[in-house]
Structure formats: C-alpha cells, structure tokens
Design a protein around this motif. Structure first.
Motif, short mmCIF file in Angstrom:
data_model
loop_
_atom_site.label_atom_id
_atom_site.label_comp_id
_atom_site.label_asym_id
_atom_site.label_seq_id
_atom_site.Cartn_x
_atom_site.Cartn_y
_atom_site.Cartn_z
N UNK A 1 36.75 46.97 31.85
CA UNK A 1 36.60 46.69 33.27
C UNK A 1 36.52 45.19 33.59
N UNK A 2 36.07 44.39 32.63
CA UNK A 2 35.74 43.01 32.92
C UNK A 2 36.92 42.06 32.87
N UNK A 3 36.66 40.83 33.31
CA UNK A 3 37.67 39.77 33.31
C UNK A 3 37.11 38.48 32.77
N UNK A 4 37.85 37.41 32.94
CA UNK A 4 37.46 36.11 32.41
C UNK A 4 36.40 35.46 33.29
N UNK A 5 35.44 34.84 32.65
CA UNK A 5 34.44 33.98 33.28
C UNK A 5 33.79 34.64 34.49
N UNK A 6 33.96 34.07 35.69
CA UNK A 6 33.32 34.61 36.89
C UNK A 6 34.14 35.71 37.57
N UNK A 7 35.27 36.07 36.99
CA UNK A 7 36.11 37.19 37.42
C UNK A 7 36.70 37.02 38.82
N UNK A 8 36.95 35.77 39.22
CA UNK A 8 37.60 35.53 40.51
C UNK A 8 39.00 36.13 40.52
N UNK A 9 39.77 35.91 39.46
CA UNK A 9 41.13 36.41 39.43
C UNK A 9 41.16 37.93 39.34
N UNK A 10 40.23 38.51 38.59
CA UNK A 10 40.13 39.96 38.52
C UNK A 10 39.98 40.55 39.92
N UNK A 11 39.05 40.02 40.71
CA UNK A 11 38.83 40.53 42.06
C UNK A 11 40.02 40.20 42.97
N UNK A 12 40.61 39.03 42.77
CA UNK A 12 41.73 38.61 43.60
C UNK A 12 42.94 39.52 43.41
N UNK A 13 43.14 40.00 42.19
CA UNK A 13 44.25 40.91 41.92
C UNK A 13 44.19 42.14 42.83
N UNK A 14 43.02 42.73 42.94
CA UNK A 14 42.88 43.92 43.78
C UNK A 14 42.91 43.56 45.26
N UNK A 15 42.22 42.49 45.64
CA UNK A 15 42.10 42.14 47.05
C UNK A 15 43.43 41.75 47.66
N UNK A 16 44.35 41.22 46.85
CA UNK A 16 45.63 40.74 47.39
C UNK A 16 46.41 41.84 48.08
N UNK A 17 46.29 43.07 47.60
CA UNK A 17 47.05 44.16 48.21
C UNK A 17 46.58 44.46 49.63
#
Length: 403
Positions: free
Chosen positions: A44-60
């Motif tokens: 489930x996790x991503x790198x460091x503070x997971x900004x890009x992880x959340x951004x991937x979903x939010x972009x849609x």
C-alpha cells in the motif's frame, strides 16, 4: 497443499467476494483486514511522505466526464490489440515483486486469471517463481520485466530466457536503478521474508488465515529468477544481491543493446518526461508505459496521468502509450484512454484481490474493471475505445471550475 488446490475458491469465499468486494477500495479494506500490517503496507505504501502516491489517485478527479448519451451505445466493445496480443479489455496486470507474500503460488494463479479474462500479465523480475514457471501456467499474452544490471550478461540472460519461454514483449523498467526510501517499510521493520521476532509474530498472529496459508511457504520463499545453480537460494541473500545489481549508469546505449538482443516488442516502463518518450521512439522502442513506479520511487514526481498528455504529444501516434499508477476504477481507465493511452496496467488492486481470494480474487478484480469500463462507456455514449477522446472530458482546477 499444492498451489493449484489453493487456487480454487470455496463457495463461501466466492460469495464473500461477490457480497463485499464491490469495488477496488472495498478490496483494499478487505486486504488490510487480512494481511499483517508490514505486508499490507509493503503493498500500500509509497516513497517518503507519499505525495506522489496520493497524487496518482487524486489526478483522476481533476477530470470530469462530458457524456453524449444520445449517440446511443447499446453494445460496447472494449477489446484492444497491442504488441501482437488480442486483449478483451484495456486493463493488464503489471509487474509486482514478491506477490508470493500475498497468496501461495501467486504469480502462477494471477497469470492464469489474466489468461482466463482474455488480458495480459507482466511477470516481475522479482517473482517468487521462475519466469519459466509463469510461462507454463499462463496463456499466450505474457510480458516479462527486466532491468539493466551492472552485469550486462544477466540482462541478456533474462531476455534470452524470456524469448525461449515464449513471452510476447519485454518491459524494460528504467525508474528503479536506485531504490526509493519507503518510510512505512522502515517504520514497520519490514524485511524479506517478514521477521519472526516478537513484534512480527504478534502482527502475524492476529491474521491467522494469512498465517495458516503462508506459514509453510515463508521459510522457502525466494526470488526464482535470481537463483543460481549451486548458489544461495535463501531470499535474504538474494535480496541483498539484487539491491546491488541495478546499474544507475544505465543509458541509451543499453537500450540499443537490448533492442538488438530482443527481437519482439520492447516497452520502456517508467517514462514521465516527453523528451524521453521521443528519444525512446528514436531508439526503436515499441511502446512506453507512463509510470512513476506507483509513487514508490521519487516522491514529488509528477503523477502518471498528469504526465500522460505530454507523452502522447511527444510520440505523436508512432508507438502505443500505456499508463499505470493510481487506477482504482474503470472510469479511471476510460479517462486515461480518452487522454491518449492505449491501455492501463494495475498493480496494487490485483495484490489486494490476491490477498483476499487468490486466483478467484484476481479474476474478480478484473471483472470489476471490465464492468465499470463497460458501464462508463455506455453512459458516455461510446461503443468502442477508439471513440474515447478529450472531447468527453472537462479538466477541473477545483470542483466546479474549468481549467
């Protein structure tokens, strides 16, 4: 108990999937309840503070649909032909290392589910079983992930093994030459395989179904493609060896060499910059996957969907553009295709499904995507994927505002 025996879902499990696993977010919640925290966070996790992880979903969510239902869409066709493969849907299973932590025999079950669904499976370099085992378990629509290693001979070896095993395409991943820092794994003390110290045992003891399934497998878990005859086979030794094998000095000459070795379709995965996509075309690459490794490598990188339009313009129809990262609904797939993607790959959704139901879970999540894509196409007034374009989308800077 053999992997093939485990792959058959009991009637109770099948009913549970139908009743509770109504969406990918629901599967994620079920997987969270099923898996020990370190294993769930690994997926489930991503790198460091997971900004890009959340951004991937939010972009849609920044794109809204502009449907044209009066066009009529009584029958929808979401089939697509890519890299010599006839696919029944524009969703493929992407490469994920250590899927065998989620269900015994995971890769073989997943490739079989993909084949039964009429779509493609990309084997990870870090699969628990060998690429030959995966080839024997699945149908014709298989791709193989490779990297550029310090030992270029090993890159060649994997490519030659993939060719001999009948894989249709080679997927060269370019964004993992240095390993991202994944804070969740560090906080959890995640190791491969999971530790059996007091905290590890406590975490596993609360997840008895997973422990009963996986317990006999954990001591022998390994990286099948990295084992050497008469060499170490334990997963810790192989994991440490793998960590040092990737070469950050990789460059376009390595792509050229792989293009010379591999005669089938060659796909570049991990492309975010338009210029890199244009150079890929110039170097004879047959396709690119717009990807930031699911937000697991470079935090604050652009999301895959945000990068997609620039990549599509750069390749200008000369090669297919695929996308992964943040895809949780069939509507996300439709948005990506409307912005120029030919198809999408999923990773976390299939791992969550695998954790919940093995082969039946993977089959279920693919059907969820198929149904959601079909319904979205129908409500948009679209009968085939080629009719999807940016005219059916409105980009939003904020809710209710056009970009």
């Amino acid at each position: 108990m053999s992997a093939s025996t485990r792959s058959s879902a009991s009637p109770a499990l099948s009913e549970k999937l139908r009743r509770e696993a109504i969406s990918v977010p629901a599967l994620r919640a079920m997987a969270r309840r099923t898996l020990p925290r370190p294993v769930f966070d690994f997926s489930d996790g991503g790198a460091e503070d997971e900004h890009t992880l959340r951004r991937n979903e939010a972009a849609f969510a920044r794109y809204a649909f502009l449907p044209r239902p009066i066009n009529g869409a009584p029958v929808r066709d979401q089939s697509v032909k890519l890299f010599g493969m006839d696919l029944s849907m524009p969703v493929m299973i992407g490469p994920t290392g250590l899927a065998g932590l989620f269900w015994p025999g995971a890769e073989k079950l997943a490739v079989r589910a993909a084949n039964n669904a009429g779509t493609a499976y990309c084997a990870s370099h870090g699969s628990v079983c060998t690429l030959e085992d995966i080839a024997a378990a699945g149908g014709p629509n298989r791709m193989m992930q490779v990297f550029v290693y310090r030992d270029r001979g090993f890159t060649r070896e994997l490519a030659e093994r993939a060719a001999a095993a009948g894989f249709k395409a080679l997927v060269l991943t370019v964004d993992n030459q240095l390993h991202g820092r994944r804070d969740r794994d560090l906080r959890n003390g995640f190791t491969i395989p999971p530790r059996f110290d007091v905290s590890g045992l406590l975490a596993m003891a609360t997840k008895l179904p997973w422990l009963m399934r996986m317990g006999p497998e954990l001591p022998t878990l390994t990286f099948g493609n990295y084992r050497r005859e008469n060499g170490p086979s334990d997963i810790r030794t192989l994991a440490a060896r793998m960590h040092d094998m990737f070469d950050p000095a990789m460059n376009w000459s390595d792509v050229d060499e792989l293009r010379r070795i591999w005669k089938g379709p060659l796909i570049l995965k991990g492309v975010l910059h338009p210029q890199e996509a244009a150079e890929a075309v110039a170097h004879g690459v047959d396709g690119v996957i717009v990807s930031n490794h699911g937000g697991r490598q470079l935090d604050h990188a652009v999301s895959s969907l945000e990068a997609l339009p620039g990549i599509v313009r750069a390749v200008d129809g000369r090669i297919p553009v695929l996308l992964d990262g943040g895809i949780r609904r069939g509507g996300d797939v439709v948005k990506a295709i409307a912005l120029g993607a030919s198809a999408c790959l999923i990773a976390r959704p299939y791992l969550w499904a695998l954790a919940v139901g093995g082969e039946a879970g993977v089959a279920h999540v693919l059907e969820l995507f198929r149904d959601e894509i079909d319904r979205t196409m129908g409500l948009l007034g679209v009968t085939e994927l080629s009719q999807l374009n940016s005219d059916l989308l409105m980009r939003l800077d904020a809710i209710g505002q056009t970009a």
